[in-house]
Design a protein around this motif. Sequence first.
Motif, PDB file in Angstrom:
ATOM      1  N   TYR B  29     -13.301 -11.537  -0.969  1.00 31.22           N
ATOM      2  CA  TYR B  29     -13.516 -10.895  -2.259  1.00 31.22           C
ATOM      3  C   TYR B  29     -14.023 -11.903  -3.268  1.00 31.22           C
ATOM      4  O   TYR B  29     -14.931 -11.633  -4.044  1.00 31.22           O
ATOM      5  CB  TYR B  29     -12.221 -10.258  -2.764  1.00 31.22           C
ATOM      6  CG  TYR B  29     -12.461  -9.446  -4.001  1.00 31.22           C
ATOM      7  CD1 TYR B  29     -12.829  -8.115  -3.893  1.00 31.22           C
ATOM      8  CD2 TYR B  29     -12.384 -10.011  -5.262  1.00 31.22           C
ATOM      9  CE1 TYR B  29     -13.103  -7.373  -5.014  1.00 31.22           C
ATOM     10  CE2 TYR B  29     -12.653  -9.276  -6.395  1.00 31.22           C
ATOM     11  CZ  TYR B  29     -13.013  -7.956  -6.262  1.00 31.22           C
ATOM     12  OH  TYR B  29     -13.296  -7.217  -7.369  1.00 31.22           O
ATOM     13  N   ILE B  35     -14.428  -5.926  -0.672  1.00 33.84           N
ATOM     14  CA  ILE B  35     -13.313  -5.910   0.261  1.00 33.84           C
ATOM     15  C   ILE B  35     -13.871  -5.926   1.671  1.00 33.84           C
ATOM     16  O   ILE B  35     -14.804  -5.191   1.974  1.00 33.84           O
ATOM     17  CB  ILE B  35     -12.499  -4.623   0.081  1.00 33.84           C
ATOM     18  CG1 ILE B  35     -12.189  -4.383  -1.385  1.00 33.84           C
ATOM     19  CG2 ILE B  35     -11.251  -4.658   0.903  1.00 33.84           C
ATOM     20  CD1 ILE B  35     -11.927  -2.938  -1.670  1.00 33.84           C
ATOM     21  N   PHE B  37     -13.368  -4.474   4.780  1.00 35.17           N
ATOM     22  CA  PHE B  37     -12.529  -3.407   5.308  1.00 35.17           C
ATOM     23  C   PHE B  37     -12.206  -3.570   6.781  1.00 35.17           C
ATOM     24  O   PHE B  37     -11.316  -2.920   7.296  1.00 35.17           O
ATOM     25  CB  PHE B  37     -13.166  -2.046   5.046  1.00 35.17           C
ATOM     26  CG  PHE B  37     -12.379  -1.270   4.077  1.00 35.17           C
ATOM     27  CD1 PHE B  37     -11.296  -0.541   4.483  1.00 35.17           C
ATOM     28  CD2 PHE B  37     -12.688  -1.314   2.738  1.00 35.17           C
ATOM     29  CE1 PHE B  37     -10.535   0.152   3.574  1.00 35.17           C
ATOM     30  CE2 PHE B  37     -11.934  -0.635   1.821  1.00 35.17           C
ATOM     31  CZ  PHE B  37     -10.855   0.103   2.247  1.00 35.17           C
ATOM     32  N   PHE B 232      -4.730  -1.344  11.191  1.00 40.18           N
ATOM     33  CA  PHE B 232      -4.844  -0.508  10.000  1.00 40.18           C
ATOM     34  C   PHE B 232      -3.663  -0.730   9.062  1.00 40.18           C
ATOM     35  O   PHE B 232      -3.831  -1.006   7.877  1.00 40.18           O
ATOM     36  CB  PHE B 232      -4.942   0.956  10.417  1.00 40.18           C
ATOM     37  CG  PHE B 232      -4.929   1.901   9.262  1.00 40.18           C
ATOM     38  CD1 PHE B 232      -5.985   1.930   8.377  1.00 40.18           C
ATOM     39  CD2 PHE B 232      -3.852   2.728   9.038  1.00 40.18           C
ATOM     40  CE1 PHE B 232      -5.978   2.786   7.299  1.00 40.18           C
ATOM     41  CE2 PHE B 232      -3.835   3.588   7.964  1.00 40.18           C
ATOM     42  CZ  PHE B 232      -4.891   3.618   7.093  1.00 40.18           C
ATOM     43  N   ILE B 236      -3.839  -2.590   5.391  1.00 37.35           N
ATOM     44  CA  ILE B 236      -3.510  -1.977   4.099  1.00 37.35           C
ATOM     45  C   ILE B 236      -2.468  -2.805   3.367  1.00 37.35           C
ATOM     46  O   ILE B 236      -2.580  -3.082   2.182  1.00 37.35           O
ATOM     47  CB  ILE B 236      -2.964  -0.548   4.296  1.00 37.35           C
ATOM     48  CG1 ILE B 236      -4.065   0.382   4.740  1.00 37.35           C
ATOM     49  CG2 ILE B 236      -2.377  -0.029   3.007  1.00 37.35           C
ATOM     50  CD1 ILE B 236      -3.657   1.825   4.627  1.00 37.35           C
ATOM     51  N   PHE B 239      -3.971  -6.044   2.151  1.00 37.18           N
ATOM     52  CA  PHE B 239      -4.883  -5.777   1.047  1.00 37.18           C
ATOM     53  C   PHE B 239      -4.089  -5.500  -0.227  1.00 37.18           C
ATOM     54  O   PHE B 239      -4.409  -6.022  -1.307  1.00 37.18           O
ATOM     55  CB  PHE B 239      -5.784  -4.604   1.425  1.00 37.18           C
ATOM     56  CG  PHE B 239      -6.768  -4.223   0.371  1.00 37.18           C
ATOM     57  CD1 PHE B 239      -7.336  -5.186  -0.437  1.00 37.18           C
ATOM     58  CD2 PHE B 239      -7.133  -2.907   0.187  1.00 37.18           C
ATOM     59  CE1 PHE B 239      -8.246  -4.846  -1.408  1.00 37.18           C
ATOM     60  CE2 PHE B 239      -8.039  -2.557  -0.785  1.00 37.18           C
ATOM     61  CZ  PHE B 239      -8.591  -3.523  -1.591  1.00 37.18           C
ATOM     62  N   THR B 240      -3.025  -4.702  -0.078  1.00 41.40           N
ATOM     63  CA  THR B 240      -2.149  -4.447  -1.215  1.00 41.40           C
ATOM     64  C   THR B 240      -1.594  -5.760  -1.753  1.00 41.40           C
ATOM     65  O   THR B 240      -1.536  -5.979  -2.970  1.00 41.40           O
ATOM     66  CB  THR B 240      -0.982  -3.537  -0.785  1.00 41.40           C
ATOM     67  OG1 THR B 240      -1.522  -2.423  -0.102  1.00 41.40           O
ATOM     68  CG2 THR B 240      -0.195  -3.060  -1.962  1.00 41.40           C
ATOM     69  N   VAL B 243      -4.236  -7.578  -3.768  1.00 41.80           N
ATOM     70  CA  VAL B 243      -4.466  -6.964  -5.077  1.00 41.80           C
ATOM     71  C   VAL B 243      -3.285  -7.204  -6.001  1.00 41.80           C
ATOM     72  O   VAL B 243      -3.443  -7.506  -7.181  1.00 41.80           O
ATOM     73  CB  VAL B 243      -4.730  -5.457  -4.910  1.00 41.80           C
ATOM     74  CG1 VAL B 243      -4.768  -4.768  -6.254  1.00 41.80           C
ATOM     75  CG2 VAL B 243      -6.037  -5.233  -4.196  1.00 41.80           C
ATOM     76  N   GLY B 246      -3.378 -10.513  -7.422  1.00 43.90           N
ATOM     77  CA  GLY B 246      -4.594 -10.791  -8.189  1.00 43.90           C
ATOM     78  C   GLY B 246      -5.683 -11.174  -7.220  1.00 43.90           C
ATOM     79  O   GLY B 246      -5.698 -12.300  -6.718  1.00 43.90           O
ATOM     80  N   ILE B 247      -6.582 -10.239  -6.913  1.00 42.54           N
ATOM     81  CA  ILE B 247      -7.526 -10.497  -5.835  1.00 42.54           C
ATOM     82  C   ILE B 247      -8.496 -11.598  -6.260  1.00 42.54           C
ATOM     83  O   ILE B 247      -8.934 -11.665  -7.392  1.00 42.54           O
ATOM     84  CB  ILE B 247      -8.236  -9.200  -5.390  1.00 42.54           C
ATOM     85  CG1 ILE B 247      -8.824  -9.385  -4.009  1.00 42.54           C
ATOM     86  CG2 ILE B 247      -9.239  -8.728  -6.395  1.00 42.54           C
ATOM     87  CD1 ILE B 247      -9.051  -8.092  -3.277  1.00 42.54           C
TER      88      ILE B 247
END
Lengths: 438, 304
Positions: B29, B35, B37, B232, B236, B239-240, B243, B246-247
């Motif tokens: 990022y 992102i 994915f 998966f 997630i 990724f959470t 974020v 603070g990405i």
Amino acid sequence: MSTVIVARHARTPAERFKDAAWVAFVALLLGIPMVGLTTVDQGGALAVTTRFGMLAMFVGASFAGRFVFRWIMDQFRNRRAAKGRELKVDRTPVAIKAIGWVVLGAAVAMPIAFSDNRYVIDTATTVLIYVMLGWGLNVVVGLAGLLDLGYVAFYAVGAYTYALLFSHFGWTFWEALPVAGAAAATFGIVLGYPTLRLRGDYLAIVTLGFGEIIRVILVNWTELSNGPNGIGSIPRPTLFGLPFERSPAEGTQSFASFFGIEFSGMHRIIFLYYLILVLALLTNVFVSRLRKLPVGRAWEALREDEIACKAMGMNVTNVKLSAFTIGAMLGGFAGVFFAARQGFISPESFTFTESATILAIVVLGGMGSQLGVVLAALVLVLLPELGRNFSEYRMLMFGTAMVLIMVWRPGGLLSSREPTIRLNQAGANKAAAIGGQA
Amino acid sequence: MAYALQQLINGLSLGAVYGLIAIGYTMVYGIIGMINFAHGDIFMVSAFIAVTAFTLLAALGVTSLPLALIAVLITAIFFTSAYGWAVERMAYRPLRGSTRLAPLISAIGMSIFLQNMVQLTQGARVKPIPPVIEGGIELWQTADFTVQVSWTQIMIVLVTIVLMVAFTYLITQTAFGRQQRACEQDSTMTALLGINVDRTISATFMLGAALAAVAGVMVTVYYGVVDFFIGFVAGIKAFTAAVLGGIGSLPGAMLGGLIIGLIESFWAAYLSPEYKDVATFAILILVLMFRPSGLLGRPEVEKV
């Protein structure tokens, strides 16, 4: 983020060979652990087996495929270079409109042509559900530019609202439809409110999280949703109170007996098809009218430049909320139809993959393009269907197709869409008139 | 009290794994503003490579544990980086300079592809491996509960700390880190100054994949089972975590990973195991409401 891109491509056979050899080398690296080696269960313990033949085929196919692909691309490039740079044919809005009418005509005539083929009509109904969902999400992503990865949550809310209203209070499809739309819209506000300060990817993850929250609650709150077992025997919609049944209840008439025709199971299938067609077309008309209203133009302005919108004194909060709410409501309607068509719903139908598919339809179609959504829905629903013969490989092909279509047309299948307002004299007068009203 | 301490230990080791994967998201990022994915699926690919490598080593009769672990780590990092490179080359590079959503969709396609490829080539069933590292330290013994730290958990935390230090050094002190940060600021200008932007981005994807590879090996050792769907869920969560922290921020990713690991293990232990994912996302939404750029993220500068 813009980067200087220098197009480099192989021109001579030697260069092409080198390029293909490099691809084959990468294929070898990727293939060794996945294709070349695998573990199998042997008496409770794992044992490694080798599949070098398959690996060799994989690498060979990569080499040959890349070589031929490069060669074909170079032929195209050379021909274009010889002709000189030709102008791209500008697809006029009129042509797109004409295509739209042709597609609509085909959609209306379809059940008549295939009136005895249940499979075709079922598939077409599925396509139309995705078209409707795509048009709904288009409001949020395509017009307002808000990346929503949890759209399926509203679809789920709509479907479950109908299922619960029926199983607890015996509501029919037509009674539940507006309520479910309102429920989904409420959820849109609930989700929209905390996310208003977020932008871009933060919004994406929050919406994704929201979708997952709804799904996890549906799985675990067994008293409400019957958990993973789902809710069954949801009644099909009726035509002004006429059910599509062989033997209707005492004192009522069914569709077949009312019109005095012989009962056929196909009536219901065709009715469901036309119902979703009408729902989808209403969505389309609704959204394209909204686009011309101040709120629609505010969405598009927001997508282009949020800061400018703020500077112009626009209430960004309300604009975002309205996009979320309307998008959610349309998703809710689609959910009610889905529940009525399937007769059974469970949380399994509302996973992230579904959200990703709907988003892919919007982006593949070309953001904000209504006809593009139809084309993309056709492609994405029909691809796995056509791949049924290779059923094991269909999702593999689906993933590959998503990558290839995006690389081939990054702006979507229909990247040129009809402008909201055209700036010729007639258009300017019209715009002035609309502006005067507003 | 003893029970809580045990949850703290479990949460920290789980969080360390999430943190490792989250760094991959954050670095990508940071450099291209998108992102990745397919990152979760790269992690899953690495776990499968680890299973194959462990089985192969066992068949070859390698008994020395550190040797086997290092061999598996190197193998996993090597092959997984190739996957990271390939994902960038196929799903991101052709789309550089197009709209932001296009690479997102192609990456989702890539993720579906990887998941199904692994399912086809490696089978859809759960793959168990025999425990690699056994035993641990008994920290505290009460009447009815023993607090235990397994050697695996100690290894996970140690490896994470080492990698964290190494990557902070790499990003802040080395020439490569400088190039990477330059690309992040202004890739066109960086290219004009003679830095190969494409190569820097590729290298970033490979480094992210290498971290996911380490996480994949750790998870394989920790749980002893792997299936094609773990990518998966872990994706997630990580990724959470990225974020939440603070990405774009390296320590943020680690902090976010630890917070999510702790929430998950405490929520599952004291409240309800079914709703632990709801808790994770609810806390994410709450944090973002009050700090829209994450815990350690810099507030975005609005360019006019």
